[in-house]
Every structure is written in C-alpha cells, then in structure tokens.
Design a protein around this motif. Structure first.
Motif, short mmCIF file in Angstrom:
data_model
loop_
_atom_site.label_atom_id
_atom_site.label_comp_id
_atom_site.label_asym_id
_atom_site.label_seq_id
_atom_site.Cartn_x
_atom_site.Cartn_y
_atom_site.Cartn_z
N LEU A 1 -1.57 -7.94 -2.72
CA LEU A 1 -2.02 -7.31 -3.75
C LEU A 1 -1.57 -7.79 -4.97
O LEU A 1 -0.38 -8.02 -5.20
N GLU B 1 -5.31 -1.26 -11.53
CA GLU B 1 -6.74 -0.77 -11.18
C GLU B 1 -6.46 0.78 -10.33
O GLU B 1 -7.33 1.55 -10.93
N HIS B 2 -5.61 0.97 -9.71
CA HIS B 2 -5.51 2.05 -9.00
C HIS B 2 -4.75 3.14 -9.75
O HIS B 2 -4.88 4.23 -9.69
N LEU B 3 -3.42 2.77 -10.32
CA LEU B 3 -2.54 3.58 -10.92
C LEU B 3 -3.00 4.01 -12.16
O LEU B 3 -2.65 5.04 -12.60
N ASP C 1 1.37 6.72 -6.88
CA ASP C 1 0.32 7.44 -7.37
C ASP C 1 0.42 8.96 -7.28
O ASP C 1 0.37 9.90 -8.16
N ARG C 2 1.31 9.15 -5.99
CA ARG C 2 1.64 10.63 -5.99
C ARG C 2 2.80 11.04 -7.14
O ARG C 2 2.71 12.31 -7.83
N MET D 1 0.72 -1.20 -0.07
CA MET D 1 0.14 0.11 -0.02
C MET D 1 0.89 1.31 0.02
O MET D 1 0.57 2.23 -0.68
N VAL E 1 2.55 1.84 -3.23
CA VAL E 1 1.41 2.27 -4.41
C VAL E 1 1.12 3.81 -4.09
O VAL E 1 0.85 4.39 -5.08
N ARG E 2 0.80 4.07 -2.92
CA ARG E 2 0.33 5.24 -2.63
C ARG E 2 1.44 6.43 -3.32
O ARG E 2 1.03 7.37 -3.75
N ASP F 1 -4.73 -5.41 -9.08
CA ASP F 1 -5.33 -4.57 -8.26
C ASP F 1 -4.52 -3.25 -8.21
O ASP F 1 -4.95 -2.18 -8.10
#
Lengths: 93, 267
Positions: free
Chosen positions: B186, B193-195, B154-155, B147, B150-151, B190
């Motif tokens: 993940l 899907e977020h990035l 994203d940033r 997590m 991935v966070r 997964d």
C-alpha cells in the motif's frame, strides 16, 4: 522481468496492493458500522418509519446487515411484510 | 510556561511506536525545546532501551503515581541530548497501578517545566490506552502500510475522538518504496484515503533503526540514516515548520531525478 512488467502492464491480474486496498475498504466499512454505537439501531428505526407509511411490517423479525460479497459493500434488509396498505393510503403522511 | 502533551499511539503492537516516540523526542530536543518522554507501557518497559538509558533507572512512573517520589526527581536525563528526559515505566507492576487521573496529573505537572511532554502508549485499546491518552491534547497515530496496522489505526482514531482528542496526526512507518513501485505494498495515498487524517510523516524502512536501537543511540543522531532524517522532519513539522514530504522523492525514477538535478543546477 520487473521492467517488462512495467512496460506491458500486469498480466497476472490485480496486484497484491490492489487486493489489499479493496479488502481494507470492505473491512473498514464493516468495522465502522458495527462499532459506532447505535448506528444500526438508528438506521432500523428510520427504515421502519419510512416503510410503515406504505406497508404493515413485522418489526420484531426485521434484519438489517452489511453484506460484503463480491467486491462491494451492500446493506441488506430483510423485512417481513404483514400486509400491503391500500393504495389510497400510500400517499398519506 | 505550558508545553504541549502529545501521545504516540497505534492500536497494533510492533509498528514502531516506541522507536517513533524516542526519535521524535530526541529530534525535538536536538532542535532546542525541552522534552520529557513518558513510558506508559507499564510492565513492558522499552523506551529506556531505545534511548540507551536502561542502566540508569532508579525511579519510575508508578513510584510517582504512588507518591513515593516527586515527578521531577524520577526523571532521567539523556547523556548526549541535554534537554531530553525520560520518565520510565515500572517493570514489575501492571497497568492497574496507574489511573487516567494520575496520568493526567503527572502530564499537567511536567508540562509546566517542559516544552513537550510525549507519552508512549502501550498497544491495545484497554486500560493502558485510556491511561496514556488521559493527559494528552494531541495524538500521533503510527501505522505501517499493512492492512492489519491500518485497520487498528482506524479503530484508534475513533477511540481518540471518543476521548476528546480530535484531528490526530498520522505517521506511516516502515514503508518500502521498492515494493510500492512493484504494486506489492500500500502506498501513502492508499493509507490516507482510508484513514483521512493529517499526514505528519512518512518513514522509510531502514536498517539504521535496528543498528541505532542495538547501540541505544537515537536514530535521529545518525546524519546518514533516511529514517533519521524523516523523523527530524516530523519534529520540525510538530514545531510548525512547513517541511515538504521528502520521502516522496524516493518514488521518483532515475530519469525524473536527473531532470530535477539539472533544474536545480541551473536555478
């Protein structure tokens, strides 16, 4: 044990992967909203524009925030109302 | 000649950025193109170690920025992979010794004589990041299926866009398919899907990386390493080849694998 788990599905609730997925989704929504400059301001301006067509509001005490209680993200707006306009004026643009 | 300038970045530290830079660079060079790697992590020099070149450094990036030495003169050539070179970071200075303009000038100069200029970006989102991405046309974002990584990825994707580098590629590093299967990690989808960026490669968690780093031999030179193979596939994709994501095969169970084996034997 592994084999049984796969056969009968998981008994002990969501997997840690599902928990991670969900937490990640929430945190990214928040990150993106707070980080994109002006997004919240723009949203507020647009909200004010729409709402003042119907209501007289106290703009200076208005609050718009993301709320991620329960496994979902909501946008919560708290807008003090000074006065409700007369119904004849409600449709006016 | 004008090569491409690619920055390898991640936001979060410790996700394998430097190993990815060294592996991609070595794999590209082994396939033919000329490659120069720039270590932009001023003060925390490490790319030289991963490549096994730590004993041969005379000049560094800051010497070039200061004008003390010409960029080409400061390069160290890899001992086994002839068309792979390194411009090492300075160890005794900090990131303020470099500016985005000076980095861009160096990248521009080097791309006139190399097919690929690959920049290893420091962790974080401050000055060091801005320096490293200044001369880049394309970015590779490295993350792990965690997590926090991935966070931060994203940033970084948002910041790259802000710096004018759109559509970065994603590498998902250190995935453990046994844990994904048990729903304790993940998986690739997964993360995607977020990035929502293009997937360049999936690198399995592999002890061979640690062994290779211990020896200072790029893991892509290890024929048997799964991570080495995955990085060679990444290099091929950068060169425009259409290589299927081989790592996905790891997720198949033995039954599917036997069926595939029979299908292949018949075809």
């Amino acid at each position: 044990m592994d084999f049984l788990q796969r056969l009968f599905g998981r008994l002990e609730g969501p997997s840690s992967r599902d928990t991670a997925k969900n937490r990640l989704r929430l945190v990214l929504v928040q990150d993106r909203a707070t980080l994109s400059p002006g997004l919240m301001e723009q949203l507020k301006t647009d909200l004010i524009e729409v709402i003042t067509r119907y209501l007289d509001i106290d703009e200076s005490n208005m609050r718009v925030e993301f709320d991620n209680s329960d496994a979902s993200v909501a946008i919560v707006a708290s807008i003090p109302v000074r006065e409700v306009k007369r119904s004849s004026g409600a449709g006016a643009r | 000649m004008s090569g491409s300038v690619i920055v390898v970045t991640s936001g979060k530290g410790g996700v394998g950025k430097t190993t990815a830079t060294a592996s991609i660079g070595a794999a590209l060079a082994m396939m033919g193109p000329s490659v120069v790697l720039i270590d932009a992590d001023i003060g925390l020099r490490n790319l030289d170690l991963v490549l096994g070149l730590e004993g041969r450094i005379f000049h560094n990036l800051v010497d070039v920025v200061d004008g003390a030495v010409d960029a080409h003169k400061a390069l160290i050539r890899h001992k086994d992979i002839k068309n792979l070179s390194l411009l090492p970071a300075a160890q005794s200075r900090d990131k303020t010794a470099v500016t985005p303009e000076s980095m861009k000038a160096i990248a521009d100069e080097l791309k006139s004589s190399f097919d690929y200029v690959i920049i290893d970006c420091p962790a974080g989102i401050e000055q060091g990041f801005k320096n490293a991405v200044a001369g880049a046309e394309k970015a590779v974002v490295v993350t792990t299926p965690e997590m926090s990584a991935v966070r931060d990825a994203d940033r970084i994707i948002g910041m790259l866009e802000h710096e004018g580098i759109a559509d970065p590629w994603l590498i998902i590093n250190r995935i453990r398919f046994d844990m994904v299967k048990k729903h304790d990690m993940l998986d690739v989808n997964d993360v995607l899907e977020h990035l929502k960026i293009e997937l360049l490669g999936v690198i399995p968690d592999d002890e061979a990386i640690i062994v290779a780093t211990n020896k200072g031999i790029p893991v892509v030179m290890d024929e048997k390493s799964k991570a080495g193979r995955a990085f060679r596939d990444v290099a091929a994709r950068i060169m425009g080849e259409d290589v299927p994501m081989a790592a996905a095969a790891e997720e198949e169970d033995w039954f599917t694998r036997i069926i595939r084996w029979f299908a292949r034997a018949r075809g």
